[in-house]
Write a protein that holds these residues in place. Structure first.
Motif, PDB file in Angstrom:
ATOM      1  N   PRO A   1       0.989   3.554  -5.598  1.00 17.46           N
ATOM      2  CA  PRO A   1       1.634   2.970  -4.421  1.00 17.46           C
ATOM      3  C   PRO A   1       2.823   3.820  -3.986  1.00 17.46           C
ATOM      4  N   THR A   2       3.058   3.886  -2.694  1.00 19.11           N
ATOM      5  CA  THR A   2       4.106   4.761  -2.168  1.00 19.11           C
ATOM      6  C   THR A   2       5.499   4.391  -2.673  1.00 19.11           C
ATOM      7  N   ASP A   3       5.727   3.143  -3.021  1.00 19.03           N
ATOM      8  CA  ASP A   3       7.059   2.739  -3.475  1.00 19.03           C
ATOM      9  C   ASP A   3       7.235   2.848  -4.998  1.00 19.03           C
TER      10      ASP A   3
END
Length: 99
Positions: A61-63
């Motif tokens: 996930p990007t975060d």
């Protein structure tokens, strides 16, 4: 680099580009002189390719990167220590400086 055992410990680091310039040059020189290590390097390279293909293109996930760094900082604060302030390999080719 003077011996094959030393090369084998550095083969994966070399493939990942994680060695300094001097060590990279030593590995390249050794590969040029040692057919046994060149063959072994080829096996490491093939394995790395297969593992990369087996991942199926899944991405973190990007975060996730931010969450990991935030949690490391929190853990350091909880223990009264500073988290490491060096470049770390997080995975998937990510590198970041910790706070």
């Amino acid at each position: 680099m003077r011996d094959c055992a030393n090369f084998l410990t550095k083969a994966d680091l070399y493939l990942d580009g994680e060695l300094d310039d001097v060590a990279m040059a030593e590995v390249r020189d050794h590969l040029g002189e040692c057919p046994n290590c060149l063959r072994e390097y080829g096996l490491h390279q093939a394995l790395q390719t297969m593992v990369g293909q087996a991942g199926g293109g899944d991405f973190a996930p990007t975060d996730l990167h931010g969450k990991i760094l935030s949690r490391l900082a929190q853990l350091g604060a909880d223990e009264g220590t500073n988290p490491p302030s060096e470049r770390v390999r997080i995975g998937g080719g990510w590198e970041a400086s910790t706070p």
